[in-house]
Design a protein around this motif. Structure first.
Motif, PDB file in Angstrom:
ATOM      1  N   ARG A  70       0.847  -1.208   0.000  1.00 16.08           N
ATOM      2  CA  ARG A  70       0.000   0.000   0.000  1.00 16.08           C
ATOM      3  C   ARG A  70       0.878   1.251   0.000  1.00 16.08           C
ATOM      4  NH1 ARG A  70      -1.730   2.791   3.997  1.00 16.08           N
ATOM      5  NH2 ARG A  70      -3.272   4.373   3.444  1.00 16.08           N
ATOM      6  N   GLU A  71       1.941   1.219   0.814  1.00 15.09           N
ATOM      7  CA  GLU A  71       2.862   2.368   0.872  1.00 15.09           C
ATOM      8  C   GLU A  71       3.575   2.561  -0.473  1.00 15.09           C
ATOM      9  OE1 GLU A  71       4.168   2.416   5.546  1.00 15.09           O
ATOM     10  OE2 GLU A  71       4.754   0.687   4.332  1.00 15.09           O
ATOM     11  N   ARG A  83       2.300   1.784  -3.396  1.00 14.67           N
ATOM     12  CA  ARG A  83       1.318   2.371  -4.335  1.00 14.67           C
ATOM     13  C   ARG A  83       1.214   3.887  -4.134  1.00 14.67           C
ATOM     14  NH1 ARG A  83      -1.624  -2.353  -3.684  1.00 14.67           N
ATOM     15  NH2 ARG A  83      -2.945  -1.424  -2.063  1.00 14.67           N
ATOM     16  N   ILE A  84       1.272   4.304  -2.852  1.00  6.34           N
ATOM     17  CA  ILE A  84       1.175   5.754  -2.559  1.00  6.34           C
ATOM     18  C   ILE A  84       2.385   6.492  -3.149  1.00  6.34           C
ATOM     19  CG2 ILE A  84       1.189   7.471  -0.683  1.00  6.34           C
ATOM     20  CD1 ILE A  84      -0.459   5.399   0.962  1.00  6.34           C
ATOM     21  N   ARG A  98       2.162   9.320  -6.083  1.00  5.65           N
ATOM     22  CA  ARG A  98       2.642  10.704  -5.854  1.00  5.65           C
ATOM     23  C   ARG A  98       3.692  11.139  -6.875  1.00  5.65           C
ATOM     24  NH1 ARG A  98       3.481  10.523   0.569  1.00  5.65           N
ATOM     25  NH2 ARG A  98       1.291  10.764   1.190  1.00  5.65           N
TER      26      ARG A  98
END
Ligand code: URA
Length: 240
Positions: A21-22, A24-25, A29
């Protein structure tokens, strides 16, 4: 020896010790670049030579290495050998680390050897469709004559492999010397081809591979990094 690839999101998760998940962030960005191009897709495949940055900070940037070496007679084209010195023993320990040989020569042959840690490059050199010509100067025990030219051009049947050799060019240099261009590298190929004429090879020296020619300034046993044009000549030959 194909170059191993992995997904960018897996690389980032492992390298930064963060979860998917991190990752993907970070990608969303627009903080991650591969080979100086912004990438938002975690499925993109990367390899050990991909330059990967996060917010401009380098996470991975390993430059592949390429060398030419003048192999002397009596040195073996292998990475290790119990009996003989190897071509890798001729390089400094730091230079030789992780290299492999792109095209071997027999123990009693001399001349151009290429070494790299980039398997995409060595595979391109060896690819049969690319017809990369290897140029050899051959010294023979007995006199040559014109009949050799056609025999090399027509190909010879090798029963052990059950193949006919690819057309090879032969140019007579002197009574006992010839230049030969091969686009393949069967076991002891040149010695076996002259063997058909019962003419033993007394010296065999490789002058060039494709557009890369052995540097006259390199004495036997010496080596140097390839220049950008020499490296690029192999990738250029890969284009269809
Ligand atoms: N052909 C040979 O017979 N030996 C070499 O080393 C290279 C080509």
């Amino acid at each position: 020896m194909a170059l191993e690839t992995r997904r960018l999101d897996k690389f980032l998760a492992d390298h930064l010790q963060i979860n998917r998940r991190e990752v993907r962030i970070l990608l969303a960005r627009r903080t991650v670049s591969v080979d100086d191009k912004l990438v938002v897709d975690g499925n993109v495949l990367v390899n050990r030579f991909s330059k990967i940055t996060l917010d401009g900070n380098v996470l991975q940037a390993i430059e592949p290495r390429y060398f030419m070496l003048h192999k002397p007679v009596g040195v073996v084209s292998a990475t290790t050998d119990k009996q003989h010195k190897t071509v890798l023993d001729l390089l400094s320990v730091t230079d030789s680390d992780g290299l492999h040989i792109a095209g071997r020569l027999d123990l009693n042959s001399s001349g151009l050897i290429l070494l790299t840690d980039d398997s995409r490059w060595s595979e391109a050199l060896a690819h049969p469709d690319k017809n990369v010509a290897k140029h050899y100067r051959v010294t023979l025990k007995n006199r040559l004559d014109e009949s050799y030219i056609d025999a090399f051009a027509n190909g010879m049947y090798f029963p052990y492999e059950d193949i006919v050799t690819q057309p090879a060019r032969l140019r007579i240099v002197s009574d006992y010397e010839a230049d030969v261009w091969l686009t393949e590298g069967k076991y002891h190929q040149i010695k076996r081809m002259f063997g058909r004429f019962r003419n033993p090879v007394v010296a065999l020296h490789r002058i060039s591979i494709g557009a890369i020619t052995l540097d006259n300034n390199l004495a036997p046993g010496y080596y140097r990094p390839l220049n950008p044009a020499e490296i690029e000549s192999v990738f250029a030959a890969m284009q269809p």
